[in-house]
Design a protein around this motif. Sequence first.
Motif, PDB file in Angstrom:
ATOM      1  N   VAL A 119       0.862  -1.185   0.000  1.00 37.07           N
ATOM      2  CA  VAL A 119       0.000   0.000   0.000  1.00 37.07           C
ATOM      3  C   VAL A 119       0.890   1.225   0.000  1.00 37.07           C
ATOM      4  O   VAL A 119       1.757   1.368   0.859  1.00 37.07           O
ATOM      5  N   ARG A 120       0.672   2.106  -0.981  1.00 35.77           N
ATOM      6  CA  ARG A 120       1.376   3.392  -1.018  1.00 35.77           C
ATOM      7  C   ARG A 120       0.343   4.463  -1.309  1.00 35.77           C
ATOM      8  O   ARG A 120      -0.194   4.538  -2.404  1.00 35.77           O
ATOM      9  N   GLU A 121       0.055   5.277  -0.305  1.00 35.21           N
ATOM     10  CA  GLU A 121      -0.954   6.324  -0.430  1.00 35.21           C
ATOM     11  C   GLU A 121      -0.373   7.599   0.142  1.00 35.21           C
ATOM     12  O   GLU A 121      -0.414   7.805   1.357  1.00 35.21           O
ATOM     13  N   ASP A 122       0.157   8.438  -0.746  1.00 39.90           N
ATOM     14  CA  ASP A 122       0.871   9.600  -0.255  1.00 39.90           C
ATOM     15  C   ASP A 122       0.989  10.669  -1.351  1.00 39.90           C
ATOM     16  O   ASP A 122       1.102  10.346  -2.523  1.00 39.90           O
ATOM     17  N   PHE A 123       0.965  11.908  -0.921  1.00 34.82           N
ATOM     18  CA  PHE A 123       1.303  13.020  -1.808  1.00 34.82           C
ATOM     19  C   PHE A 123       2.781  13.325  -1.617  1.00 34.82           C
ATOM     20  O   PHE A 123       3.276  13.306  -0.494  1.00 34.82           O
ATOM     21  N   THR A 124       3.491  13.608  -2.696  1.00 32.83           N
ATOM     22  CA  THR A 124       4.935  13.849  -2.586  1.00 32.83           C
ATOM     23  C   THR A 124       5.265  15.286  -2.203  1.00 32.83           C
ATOM     24  O   THR A 124       6.420  15.593  -1.925  1.00 32.83           O
ATOM     25  N   THR A 125       4.273  16.146  -2.196  1.00 33.58           N
ATOM     26  CA  THR A 125       4.441  17.519  -1.712  1.00 33.58           C
ATOM     27  C   THR A 125       3.305  17.800  -0.734  1.00 33.58           C
ATOM     28  O   THR A 125       2.326  17.063  -0.683  1.00 33.58           O
ATOM     29  N   PHE A 126       3.421  18.867   0.027  1.00 32.64           N
ATOM     30  CA  PHE A 126       2.349  19.220   0.949  1.00 32.64           C
ATOM     31  C   PHE A 126       1.101  19.583   0.159  1.00 32.64           C
ATOM     32  O   PHE A 126       1.136  20.414  -0.745  1.00 32.64           O
ATOM     33  N   ILE A 127       0.008  18.946   0.509  1.00 28.06           N
ATOM     34  CA  ILE A 127      -1.263  19.180  -0.170  1.00 28.06           C
ATOM     35  C   ILE A 127      -2.302  19.518   0.893  1.00 28.06           C
ATOM     36  O   ILE A 127      -2.450  18.799   1.882  1.00 28.06           O
ATOM     37  N   GLY A 128      -3.044  20.586   0.664  1.00 29.58           N
ATOM     38  CA  GLY A 128      -4.030  20.990   1.651  1.00 29.58           C
ATOM     39  C   GLY A 128      -5.456  20.739   1.221  1.00 29.58           C
ATOM     40  O   GLY A 128      -6.132  19.855   1.727  1.00 29.58           O
ATOM     41  N   ASP A 129      -5.920  21.501   0.257  1.00 30.94           N
ATOM     42  CA  ASP A 129      -7.341  21.457  -0.089  1.00 30.94           C
ATOM     43  C   ASP A 129      -7.628  20.494  -1.243  1.00 30.94           C
ATOM     44  O   ASP A 129      -6.739  19.911  -1.845  1.00 30.94           O
ATOM     45  N   ASP A 130      -8.924  20.345  -1.535  1.00 34.49           N
ATOM     46  CA  ASP A 130      -9.405  19.448  -2.579  1.00 34.49           C
ATOM     47  C   ASP A 130      -8.798  19.794  -3.941  1.00 34.49           C
ATOM     48  O   ASP A 130      -8.368  18.915  -4.681  1.00 34.49           O
TER      49      ASP A 130
END
Length: 191
Positions: A119-130
């Motif tokens: 399982v790999r569930e990640d954003f590679t940069t900071f993500i805030g909103d939709d």
Amino acid sequence: MKKLFSFVFVAILAVGAFAQSQHLAFKGVPIDGTLKSYTQKMVEKGFVYEGTQDGIALMSGDFAGQKKCYVAVTTLKGNDVVNMIAVFFNSHDTWSGVLGQYEQLKEMLTEKYGEPKNVREDFTTFIGDDWSKLNALHTGEYVWATTFGTNLGDIELSIVEGEKYHSGRVMLRYYDKQNSEKAHQSAMDDL
């Protein structure tokens, strides 16, 4: 006694041959055979054939309770043997919409195949909103995939960019182990 050993030997060979001919199934149809024959079997299962290009047949239909999905059937490179099926679910204009569909399918796959092997569930940069989350799909700044392993092949669930900008969709891929190994061996033979 000699007859018993002969019987056991033949039975072991038969079981071994049967196990080697097993393929991962999609909609109950083993992922094997020519593109044309496999596509015909999917049409018999209710899918609509949309066309073929570059060794990929595209079909549409309902799958896993979802309406109007697209299904791509691919073959081994340089060989007309089916080895992978990809299902593209409908696009969503919100991250919560695509994530909800992903989580629902992940839960169903876990129920059927057991715990995922990766399982790999990640954003590679900071993500805030939709909006930022959907934009990350477009820019490739994310990894969102779960892989289930079976003896016959792997099933990978992922979130990918949708049909239009700022949308996302769930993709589900079925990789037949036996035919994928044939493709790998063919590539190795080229080296």
